[in-house]
Scaffold this motif. Structure first.
Motif, mmCIF file in Angstrom:
data_model
loop_
_atom_site.group_PDB
_atom_site.id
_atom_site.type_symbol
_atom_site.label_atom_id
_atom_site.label_comp_id
_atom_site.label_asym_id
_atom_site.label_seq_id
_atom_site.Cartn_x
_atom_site.Cartn_y
_atom_site.Cartn_z
ATOM 1 N N ALA A 152 0.828 -1.208 0.000
ATOM 2 C CA ALA A 152 0.000 0.000 0.000
ATOM 3 C C ALA A 152 0.860 1.256 0.000
ATOM 4 N N LYS A 153 2.015 1.179 0.663
ATOM 5 C CA LYS A 153 2.964 2.293 0.693
ATOM 6 C C LYS A 153 4.289 1.807 0.104
ATOM 7 N N PRO A 154 4.992 2.655 -0.659
ATOM 8 C CA PRO A 154 6.222 2.208 -1.308
ATOM 9 C C PRO A 154 7.379 1.973 -0.340
ATOM 10 N N PHE A 155 7.273 2.500 0.853
ATOM 11 C CA PHE A 155 8.309 2.253 1.863
ATOM 12 C C PHE A 155 7.678 2.457 3.236
ATOM 13 N N GLY A 156 8.328 1.915 4.256
ATOM 14 C CA GLY A 156 7.786 2.072 5.596
ATOM 15 C C GLY A 156 8.518 1.230 6.614
ATOM 16 N N THR A 157 8.027 1.280 7.834
ATOM 17 C CA THR A 157 8.573 0.513 8.950
ATOM 18 C C THR A 157 7.452 -0.314 9.570
ATOM 19 N N LEU A 158 7.732 -1.562 9.844
ATOM 20 C CA LEU A 158 6.749 -2.460 10.452
ATOM 21 C C LEU A 158 7.238 -2.877 11.843
ATOM 22 N N VAL A 159 6.355 -2.789 12.823
ATOM 23 C CA VAL A 159 6.668 -3.214 14.188
ATOM 24 C C VAL A 159 5.574 -4.176 14.658
ATOM 25 N N HIS A 160 5.966 -5.335 15.110
ATOM 26 C CA HIS A 160 5.035 -6.313 15.656
ATOM 27 C C HIS A 160 5.652 -6.984 16.878
ATOM 28 N N HIS A 205 11.445 -16.188 11.553
ATOM 29 C CA HIS A 205 10.388 -16.000 10.552
ATOM 30 C C HIS A 205 9.914 -14.551 10.457
ATOM 31 N N GLN A 206 10.696 -13.624 11.004
ATOM 32 C CA GLN A 206 10.244 -12.238 11.122
ATOM 33 C C GLN A 206 9.804 -11.617 9.800
ATOM 34 N N ILE A 207 10.668 -11.659 8.796
ATOM 35 C CA ILE A 207 10.344 -11.014 7.523
ATOM 36 C C ILE A 207 9.124 -11.677 6.900
ATOM 37 N N ARG A 208 9.064 -12.980 6.955
ATOM 38 C CA ARG A 208 7.970 -13.726 6.334
ATOM 39 C C ARG A 208 6.624 -13.334 6.936
ATOM 40 N N VAL A 209 6.544 -13.304 8.249
ATOM 41 C CA VAL A 209 5.269 -13.032 8.894
ATOM 42 C C VAL A 209 4.922 -11.548 8.855
ATOM 43 N N GLN A 210 5.926 -10.668 8.917
ATOM 44 C CA GLN A 210 5.617 -9.235 8.898
ATOM 45 C C GLN A 210 5.139 -8.786 7.517
ATOM 46 N N LEU A 211 5.768 -9.272 6.448
ATOM 47 C CA LEU A 211 5.280 -8.910 5.116
ATOM 48 C C LEU A 211 3.892 -9.484 4.877
ATOM 49 N N PRO A 258 1.812 -11.176 26.607
ATOM 50 C CA PRO A 258 2.706 -12.004 27.431
ATOM 51 C C PRO A 258 3.478 -13.025 26.588
ATOM 52 N N GLY A 259 4.780 -13.059 26.783
ATOM 53 C CA GLY A 259 5.634 -14.014 26.086
ATOM 54 C C GLY A 259 6.062 -13.604 24.696
ATOM 55 N N LYS A 291 4.739 -26.401 16.115
ATOM 56 C CA LYS A 291 4.279 -26.225 14.740
ATOM 57 C C LYS A 291 5.259 -25.413 13.894
ATOM 58 N N ASN A 292 6.286 -24.843 14.535
ATOM 59 C CA ASN A 292 7.266 -23.999 13.849
ATOM 60 C C ASN A 292 6.570 -22.863 13.085
ATOM 61 N N VAL A 293 5.663 -22.214 13.778
ATOM 62 C CA VAL A 293 4.905 -21.106 13.204
ATOM 63 C C VAL A 293 4.935 -19.935 14.179
ATOM 64 N N VAL A 294 5.043 -18.731 13.626
ATOM 65 C CA VAL A 294 5.078 -17.517 14.429
ATOM 66 C C VAL A 294 3.770 -16.755 14.246
ATOM 67 N N THR A 295 3.223 -16.261 15.353
ATOM 68 C CA THR A 295 1.996 -15.460 15.319
ATOM 69 C C THR A 295 2.319 -14.013 15.669
ATOM 70 N N PRO A 296 1.910 -13.055 14.826
ATOM 71 C CA PRO A 296 2.202 -11.642 15.090
ATOM 72 C C PRO A 296 1.065 -10.945 15.840
ATOM 73 N N TYR A 297 1.437 -9.971 16.643
ATOM 74 C CA TYR A 297 0.474 -9.123 17.344
ATOM 75 C C TYR A 297 0.860 -7.662 17.147
#
Length: 228
Positions: A104-112, A162-168, A131-132, A120-126
């Motif tokens: 949606a934006k050509p550049f930016g910063t993502l924080v989660h 998995h940071q980049i994968r889940v944040q994008l 907690p945790g 399950k080797n899966v990351v959940t973003p908030y």
């Protein structure tokens, strides 16, 4: 496939950087497949005639389906110092990712804030701390478009699993082939379109700037983006 001279991106008496292929594992896991660190040990032992084997320390890791530059330490002293450099976030990591949906934006910063399920080797973003959870941050910019695919350059400021994968994916731009995080189908090659393009840091012993650049995989797809 064993490591050969053409896979070496940088080497001196203290460090060695290798071009990791998508599908390689960095360290031994439950699959029993030969990990990259063992392949590099064999390469060093053969090249320098070390019948007793060679020391090799793992400085950082890349997910199995990710390609690009990965750095190892050839001495315990350099391993200790590189671990501190990574811990202090004194290394600049640059990744390239290919997505099908234009940001949606050509550049930016993502924080989660992330929580990993190790079973399950899966990351959940908030969107806020829970907690945790662990805070993660990256900056990104759109650098090209080709045939309906969008090339994004990513600079992670933290090094979470998995940071980049889940944040994008959370941004609405899952990485091509990454069906774990929202892309509709996986790759038959077991890879995703995420490539560790560059590592930059001050050498732990020589105290000189080091910039290690990883060419794109020759897989019939990535080469199209080499000119960007």
């Amino acid at each position: 496939m064993p490591v050969t001279d053409k896979d070496i991106l940088y080497e001196d008496n203290h460090l060695i950087a290798v071009l990791k292929r998508a599908g390689d594992i960095v360290q031994i896991d439950e699959t029993g497949d030969e990990p990259l660190d063992e392949q590099v040990k064999k390469y060093i032992a053969t090249k320098y005639n070390k019948p007793g084997g060679a020391f090799l320390g793992v400085v950082h890791r890349l997910d199995r389906p990710v390609s690009g530059v990965i750095l190892f330490a050839k001495t315990s002293k350099s391993l200790e110092r590189m671990n501190q450099i990574f811990k202090n976030r004194e290394v600049k990591k640059t990744y390239w990712a290919v997505v099908r949906r234009k940001p949606a934006k050509p550049f930016g910063t993502l924080v989660h804030w992330l929580i990993k399920n190790p079973q399950k080797n899966v990351v959940t973003p908030y969107d806020k701390e829970v907690p945790g959870s662990q805070r993660c941050e990256l900056s990104y910019r759109l650098i090209g478009e080709l045939d309906g695919y969008y090339l994004i350059e990513v600079d992670p400021l933290t090094g979470r699993s998995h940071q980049i994968r889940v944040q994008l994916s959370t941004m609405g731009c899952p990485i091509v082939g990454d069906n774990k995080y929202g892309y509709p189908r996986g790759s038959r090659k077991g890879s995703i379109c995420l490539h560790a393009r560059r590592l930059e840091f001050i050498h732990p012993v020589k105290k000189e700037p080091v910039s290690i650049f990883a060419r794109l995989p020759k897989d019939g797809f990535w080469e199209k983006f080499e000119g960007f």
